[in-house]
Design a protein around this motif. Structure first.
Motif, PDB file in Angstrom:
ATOM      1  N   ARG A  53      31.762  26.625 -13.937  1.00  0.00           N
ATOM      2  CA  ARG A  53      33.029  27.025 -13.841  1.00  0.00           C
ATOM      3  C   ARG A  53      33.286  28.592 -13.721  1.00  0.00           C
ATOM      4  NH1 ARG A  53      34.808  24.166 -17.810  1.00  0.00           N
ATOM      5  NH2 ARG A  53      34.661  25.778 -19.642  1.00  0.00           N
ATOM      6  N   LEU A  54      32.323  29.352 -14.570  1.00  0.00           N
ATOM      7  CA  LEU A  54      32.349  30.802 -14.490  1.00  0.00           C
ATOM      8  C   LEU A  54      31.980  31.223 -13.026  1.00  0.00           C
ATOM      9  CD1 LEU A  54      31.956  33.527 -16.050  1.00  0.00           C
ATOM     10  CD2 LEU A  54      29.617  33.209 -16.050  1.00  0.00           C
ATOM     11  N   LEU A  55      31.101  30.680 -12.585  1.00  0.00           N
ATOM     12  CA  LEU A  55      30.558  31.206 -11.061  1.00  0.00           C
ATOM     13  C   LEU A  55      31.465  30.832  -9.989  1.00  0.00           C
ATOM     14  CD1 LEU A  55      26.739  30.185 -11.036  1.00  0.00           C
ATOM     15  CD2 LEU A  55      27.730  32.167 -11.646  1.00  0.00           C
ATOM     16  N   ARG A  56      32.321  29.760 -10.196  1.00  0.00           N
ATOM     17  CA  ARG A  56      33.519  29.229  -9.335  1.00  0.00           C
ATOM     18  C   ARG A  56      34.988  30.080  -9.563  1.00  0.00           C
ATOM     19  NH1 ARG A  56      36.062  23.872 -10.595  1.00  0.00           N
ATOM     20  NH2 ARG A  56      37.060  25.423 -12.312  1.00  0.00           N
ATOM     21  N   ASP A  57      35.088  30.386 -10.533  1.00  0.00           N
ATOM     22  CA  ASP A  57      36.446  31.193 -10.909  1.00  0.00           C
ATOM     23  C   ASP A  57      36.281  32.591 -10.987  1.00  0.00           C
ATOM     24  OD1 ASP A  57      37.439  28.395 -11.145  1.00  0.00           O
ATOM     25  OD2 ASP A  57      37.488  28.451 -13.170  1.00  0.00           O
ATOM     26  N   GLU A  58      34.961  33.236 -11.382  1.00  0.00           N
ATOM     27  CA  GLU A  58      34.888  34.720 -11.370  1.00  0.00           C
ATOM     28  C   GLU A  58      33.987  34.988 -10.282  1.00  0.00           C
ATOM     29  OE1 GLU A  58      36.287  36.418 -13.409  1.00  0.00           O
ATOM     30  OE2 GLU A  58      37.284  34.788 -14.853  1.00  0.00           O
ATOM     31  N   GLY A  59      34.644  35.507  -9.401  1.00  0.00           N
ATOM     32  CA  GLY A  59      33.768  35.844  -8.121  1.00  0.00           C
ATOM     33  C   GLY A  59      32.816  36.706  -8.233  1.00  0.00           C
ATOM     34  N   ALA A  60      33.211  37.712  -9.182  1.00  0.00           N
ATOM     35  CA  ALA A  60      32.006  38.820  -9.577  1.00  0.00           C
ATOM     36  C   ALA A  60      30.715  38.045 -10.179  1.00  0.00           C
ATOM     37  CB  ALA A  60      32.605  39.771 -10.636  1.00  0.00           C
ATOM     38  N   ALA A  61      30.948  36.865 -11.020  1.00  0.00           N
ATOM     39  CA  ALA A  61      29.763  36.398 -11.820  1.00  0.00           C
ATOM     40  C   ALA A  61      29.014  35.745 -10.619  1.00  0.00           C
ATOM     41  CB  ALA A  61      30.351  35.455 -12.679  1.00  0.00           C
ATOM     42  N   ALA A  62      29.436  35.000  -9.632  1.00  0.00           N
ATOM     43  CA  ALA A  62      28.412  34.469  -8.540  1.00  0.00           C
ATOM     44  C   ALA A  62      27.810  35.521  -7.602  1.00  0.00           C
ATOM     45  CB  ALA A  62      29.579  33.687  -7.724  1.00  0.00           C
ATOM     46  N   GLU A  63      28.398  36.581  -7.392  1.00  0.00           N
ATOM     47  CA  GLU A  63      27.873  37.712  -6.556  1.00  0.00           C
ATOM     48  C   GLU A  63      26.797  38.592  -7.361  1.00  0.00           C
ATOM     49  OE1 GLU A  63      28.701  41.442  -3.760  1.00  0.00           O
ATOM     50  OE2 GLU A  63      30.254  40.417  -4.538  1.00  0.00           O
ATOM     51  N   ASN A  64      27.143  38.587  -8.730  1.00  0.00           N
ATOM     52  CA  ASN A  64      26.402  39.510  -9.507  1.00  0.00           C
ATOM     53  C   ASN A  64      24.984  38.554  -9.800  1.00  0.00           C
ATOM     54  OD1 ASN A  64      27.965  41.390  -9.872  1.00  0.00           O
ATOM     55  ND2 ASN A  64      28.782  40.867 -11.691  1.00  0.00           N
ATOM     56  N   LEU A  65      25.175  37.317  -9.939  1.00  0.00           N
ATOM     57  CA  LEU A  65      23.925  36.362 -10.066  1.00  0.00           C
ATOM     58  C   LEU A  65      23.101  36.490  -8.928  1.00  0.00           C
ATOM     59  CD1 LEU A  65      22.505  34.242 -12.017  1.00  0.00           C
ATOM     60  CD2 LEU A  65      24.155  32.352 -10.878  1.00  0.00           C
ATOM     61  N   ALA A  66      23.680  36.299  -7.697  1.00  0.00           N
ATOM     62  CA  ALA A  66      22.778  36.340  -6.487  1.00  0.00           C
ATOM     63  C   ALA A  66      22.342  37.465  -6.488  1.00  0.00           C
ATOM     64  CB  ALA A  66      23.666  36.090  -5.590  1.00  0.00           C
ATOM     65  N   ARG A  67      22.772  38.548  -6.652  1.00  0.00           N
ATOM     66  CA  ARG A  67      21.994  39.640  -6.499  1.00  0.00           C
ATOM     67  C   ARG A  67      20.890  39.804  -7.573  1.00  0.00           C
ATOM     68  NH1 ARG A  67      24.165  43.110  -3.299  1.00  0.00           N
ATOM     69  NH2 ARG A  67      26.428  42.825  -2.770  1.00  0.00           N
ATOM     70  N   VAL A  68      21.156  39.545  -8.756  1.00  0.00           N
ATOM     71  CA  VAL A  68      20.259  39.574  -9.846  1.00  0.00           C
ATOM     72  C   VAL A  68      18.930  38.675  -9.366  1.00  0.00           C
ATOM     73  CG1 VAL A  68      19.646  39.015 -12.333  1.00  0.00           C
ATOM     74  CG2 VAL A  68      21.526  40.434 -11.587  1.00  0.00           C
ATOM     75  N   LEU A  69      19.194  37.534  -9.214  1.00  0.00           N
ATOM     76  CA  LEU A  69      18.137  36.567  -8.817  1.00  0.00           C
ATOM     77  C   LEU A  69      17.498  36.658  -7.677  1.00  0.00           C
ATOM     78  CD1 LEU A  69      20.270  33.225  -9.564  1.00  0.00           C
ATOM     79  CD2 LEU A  69      18.635  34.482 -11.221  1.00  0.00           C
TER      80      LEU A  69
END
Length: 1021
Positions: free
Chosen positions: A588-604
């Motif tokens: 839900r965090l990744l879906r609803d918070e665009g920054a979270a998904a992009e940040n996670l992708a960059r970090v991973l």
């Protein structure tokens, strides 16, 4: 047209009221019709040139339906005045008054285009070309336009005929009888007919050249895609062959003369203006290459030398003029190469890099107004569509269209793009292109900028159908469509891959596993088979979790593909998802918070350290939701949290686990913020100032390590003595720890100092202090999967041979009698980090005279410092290490800069208080302010220190283990380059060329300059 005004009563000759009231009433009515200058409009309507037509309500209705009623009325007056005699005037006025189709067409053009109004005023009879309103006239083709231009015998006549034909296209456009797609196709067909006529004129002027060669004209770009604007460069490529006994070279020369003449006929200005530039710069070697080549020469170039963008351009190649058989042979020969280009190494990065380059080249101040090149502009649509065509068109010939919207429809039909996405893209592209057409139509100038003038925006808004509040409605619609385009541009690079994987099932027809694997490989995944397995595991099934993953993965795949290691990013995402898959807030965090998904992708996908930390503490994903989650906590808050956790623990080992948990989370927070750019360096080129990131990373890591040591010290004390030792105990940070400059892989250099409490025997106090110091070290060395926090006590008096811990008085006695110059230098970075604060402060008071001697170090001491530095360079540099790239001990690296700054501190710290700092950069700034070093030298040293520190951090982030040299493995080196701000190369071998070449070259250049400064300031002064 929408929202047309209701038809008011007569605007002049009203009864009742005074003349001023009648004028105000007339002005109000004219304003309701859309006039911007009712006074002038009223005067023009009453002009004798219009006669009775000026009082006819049908004229006012027709004017009110135009984009700019003022401009339309003025254009009509000018056209009437331009008629050669009274008979022609009466014919024009009678036709306008009685023939609605002609009236709407003529006034629509005059209200939309000042340039075409000028043409009509100059060529007064051309209005009659708008009188025809047959069904066949609605969609003219190349043959119709060729027939209209058949009698043209010179360039001026060609220009007049071209504009006359454009009148009919513009009329159908502004009256809504042809949409944007038809309009663009007609403009392209007119351009094709014009090129053919221009070639015929060139051949008529040089029949001997025409007899010596076969010349084909290949349309490119919008001309090739039948998508021309009102004012476009017409991109072409010329191909020729010899005829009969003519040798190749003379034939090519003859064809070159014909091609050049054709270009001049279309491009050169005459009394009738120009038609459009013919641009041949898409040919092999661009403007540096020959204008005309043979087919074999073209093929040789594309087989050996052509870049990715050149094949992308050939996607729109279409023969339009000259020898039809030769043109067809050209396209047929090159077509296989176009559809194999996605198999090239780095194909997708090349295309993405080209799009970034286009955006970067937009002039300052124009980016937000650019309909074509800016973010959310037409190029975003075209690049996304062309990339999908080139990736998927290898095996699906239905995608091989040169027209953008036809390709969008084909991608949707084939399941490569969702139908809703395709419909949204289609609608936004049509709207933006219609805006572009209306902007260009006004003055027939080649521009893609949305105007800023209020009147221009008003005309533009009315021209695309807005009536109530044209400027506001236009701006709102434009921004909405641009936002849709930008979102879909980001999404469409990767969405088809997920759909293809999700639809795979045994026995189903459709995309094969081999085809899906090829598509993953084209996007830069080194192990597409494994990537497909990860996608299937994440997105298969009918659960809500799988549905959300199918929503997230298209965008995540894109972010992974834009990294140095897409495979690692996807694998790490699967691991994190497996660990948190049942946690309700995660997806839900990744879906609803665009920054979270992009940040996670960059970090991973940025290396090993941050993903490893996250996999040990998956709940830390919650930190990625926004900037506040990535902000450093601060030393006091961290220490309080760690001490509270230790207090709750049942054993010393459990307490250390709790302290490690806080450290693990905070190291991830710091690494994530660093990688994402929350500290201000994301996406900056390497020459930009990276100081905020370096400083904050060093401070954050030093603070969390200090908190972890404080917690471990409390745990070591409680195990045996409860809350209070029989002696006061303090930990003094040294080296980079003391300077708050620690990196991700730094050891913690420390000294231990104690002082017996009142009434406690010194021997007992010594035993207690030694025991707690030993226990502290033991607890920190307990096996763990976390990055180790290694305590190094070798900077204590007598080094490894001396006592592990001393009393304050013992330190005083040692330093008074035995202290060496290197110890004074080491103490420059001493800072209390844990334990008894009052004792730590007293230790600092003790050592200040030693590290800031009143008269500075003597000459013997300075020689000793230089000798020690030279010895360290000769003995401590690892065997085989390159001294030009070793960031700690190499030439111009950390040691060089720090020893130079520390010598200044030793010499001048007693009289310049600002030099009394444990940190390198503040000390260097203080030396500059005090005039001890000039600005250029300070800048050189600072740049080298920052770059070496960033490289050290990058190596740890990428490899997951500390290192003082650049990685030798290409992918790791590319990741280090990404961290430092270097974009990947757009050529083959991007990791080796882009990272190894540019990064290493810049590092050597920076540190070479620093070493020159060190030689002057440290060794020669």
């Amino acid at each position: 047209m929408t929202n047309e005004p209701s038809r008011p009563g007569p605007y002049r000759g009203e009864s009742g009221g005074d003349s001023g009231g009648r004028r105000r009433s007339a002005s109000t009515r004219l304003l309701r019709y859309g006039f911007n200058d009712p006074a002038t409009a009223s005067r023009l309507l009453a002009a004798e040139e219009l006669g009775e037509l000026g009082t006819d309500a049908v004229l006012l209705d027709a004017l009110g339906a135009t984009a700019d009623p003022d401009l339309a009325l003025l254009g009509l007056i000018r056209l009437v005045e331009a008629q050669p005699d009274e008979t022609a005037r009466r014919t024009l006025l009678r036709t306008v008054g009685s023939a609605k189709p002609l009236r709407d067409r003529l006034l629509g053009v005059l209200g939309a285009s000042e340039a075409l109004g000028d043409h009509l005023a100059t060529h007064a009879g051309d209005w009659q070309s708008l009188a025809v309103y047959e069904s066949a006239d609605l969609n003219p083709g190349v043959a119709d336009f060729e027939a209209a231009l058949a009698d043209v015998r010179d360039p001026d006549a060609l220009r007049v005929g071209y504009r006359r034909a454009m009148l009919t296209i513009a009329a159908r456009d502004v009256c809504g009888t042809a949409d944007f797609v038809q309009n663009a196709a007609e403009l392209t067909d007119l351009a094709t007919a014009t090129l053919r006529r221009a070639l015929a004129l060139a051949e008529a002027d040089a029949p001997e050249d025409a007899a010596a060669c076969r010349l084909a004209v290949i349309a490119m770009g919008k001309a090739g895609g039948r998508e021309l604007n009102y004012v476009s460069d017409v991109d072409v490529i010329f191909v020729a062959e010899a005829v009969g006994d003519t040798e190749e070279a003379p034939a090519v020369q003859a064809a070159t003369r014909l091609a050049a003449h054709l270009m001049r006929i279309c491009s050169d200005p005459t009394a009738e203006g120009t038609i459009w530039p013919v641009d041949a710069n898409l040919r092999p070697e661009g403007r540096n290459g020959p204008l005309v080549r043979t087919l074999s020469s073209h093929l040789a170039y594309y087989q050996r030398w052509a870049k990715t963008w050149e094949f992308q351009a050939l996607l729109k190649a279409r023969p339009v003029a000259g020898d039809a058989a030769l043109g067809a042979a050209y396209c047929q020969a090159l077509e296989p190469m176009v559809w194999q280009v996605s198999e090239r190494e780095n194909f997708v990065p090349d295309v993405q890099q080209m799009r970034r380059r286009v955006i970067a080249e937009i002039p300052a101040g124009q980016r937000e107004r650019q309909l074509k090149l800016g973010p959310g502009g037409l190029r975003d649509v075209e690049f996304a569509v062309q990339l999908l065509q080139l990736v998927h068109g290898r095996g699906d010939t239905t995608l091989r269209s040169s027209t953008t919207l036809v390709a969008v429809d084909a991608l949707a039909t084939g399941g490569y793009v969702g139908r809703q996405d395709a419909a949204a893209l289609d609608a936004s592209y049509r709207f933006l292109r219609t805006m572009e057409h209306r902007i260009q139509l006004h003055k027939l100038r080649r521009t893609h900028l949305v105007p800023e003038d209020e009147a221009d925006l008003r005309r533009l808004g009315r021209g695309v159908g807005f009536r109530a509040e044209p400027v506001t409605e236009l701006t709102r619609a434009w921004k909405r469509h641009a936002s849709v385009v930008r979102r879909l541009h980001e999404k469409l690079f990767y969405r088809p891959l997920l759909d293809a994987v999700a639809q795979l099932a045994p026995g189903e027809t459709g995309l094969s596993l081999d085809a899906a694997r090829l598509r993953m490989e084209a996007l830069g995944y080194a192990d597409p088979s494994s990537a497909l397995r990860h996608l299937e595991a994440l997105a298969s099934g009918v659960s809500r979790k799988a549905a959300i993953q199918r929503t997230l993965l298209p965008v995540l795949l894109g972010w992974f593909a834009d990294s140095a290691d897409p495979d690692a990013g996807l694998l790490n995402f699967r691991k994190v998802s497996d660990a948190l898959g049942k946690t309700p807030w995660y997806l839900r965090l990744l879906r609803d918070e665009g920054a979270a998904a992009e940040n996670l992708a960059r970090v991973l996908s940025a290396g090993r350290l941050a993903p490893d930390l996250l996999l040990r503490a998956p709940e830390a994903v919650a930190l990625l939701g926004g900037p506040e989650g990535l902000a450093p906590r601060g030393s006091r808050a961290l220490t309080q949290e760690v001490l509270a956790a230790v207090r709750r623990a049942e054993s010393a080992e459990a307490a250390v686990d709790a302290a490690r948990g806080v450290r693990r989370r905070e190291l991830f927070r710091t690494a994530a913020a660093d990688l994402i750019g929350a500290y201000g360096t994301e996406g900056l080129p390497a020459h930009e100032d990276p100081a905020p990131s370096v400083d904050r990373v060093g401070e954050a890591i030093s603070d969390v390590n200090a908190a972890a040591i404080a917690g471990t010290l409390r745990a070591a004390t409680r195990a045996r003595w409860g809350d209070e030792l029989p002696t006061r105990f303090a930990v003094i940070g040294m080296g980079r720890f003391g300077g708050r400059e620690m990196g991700y892989g730094s050891d913690a250099d420390v000294l231990f100092v104690h002082e017996p409490r009142e009434g406690v025997d010194e021997g007992e106090a010594n035993k207690a202090a030694f025991a707690v110091a030993t226990e502290l070290q033991r607890l920190l060395q307990l096996p763990s999967t976390d990055p180790p926090l290694l305590i190094d006590t070798d900077l204590r008096p007598e080094g490894k041979s001396g006592p592990l811990v001393r009393t304050l008085s013992s330190y005083r006695a040692y330093y008074r009698r035995w202290s060496a110059v290197w110890e004074s230098q080491a103490l420059l970075r001493a800072r209390p980090v844990a334990g008894d604060e009052e004792l730590g402060a007293r230790f600092i008071e003790l050592i200040d005279p030693l590290r800031y001697p009143e008269d500075g170090p003597g000459e013997d001491a300075v020689r000793e410092i230089r000798r020690l530095k030279a010895r360290m360079e000769g003995e401590r540099l690892p065997r085989g290490a390159d001294p030009t790239t070793h960031v700690k001990l190499g030439r111009g690296g950390l040691s060089d800069v720090e020893w130079t700054v520390q010598l200044l501190q030793l010499r001048h710290g007693s009289c310049i208080p600002q030099l009394r700092t444990t940190s390198t950069r503040p000390a260097l700034a203080a030396a500059l302010e005090a005039g001890l070093i000039d600005g250029e030298d300070a800048e050189v040293l600072d740049a080298a220190w920052l770059l070496a520190t960033r490289v050290r951090n990058a190596v740890m982030l990428v490899r997951g283990r500390p290192g003082d040299t650049f990685p030798s493995e290409a992918r790791e080196l590319a990741a280090v380059g990404r961290y430092l701000g270097y974009e990947p190369s757009s050529s083959a071998g991007q990791a080796e060329i882009g990272a190894s070449g540019e990064v290493l070259e810049d590092y050597r250049r920076t540190t070479r300059r620093a070493r020159a400064v060190v030689d002057r300031l440290f060794y020669e002064d």
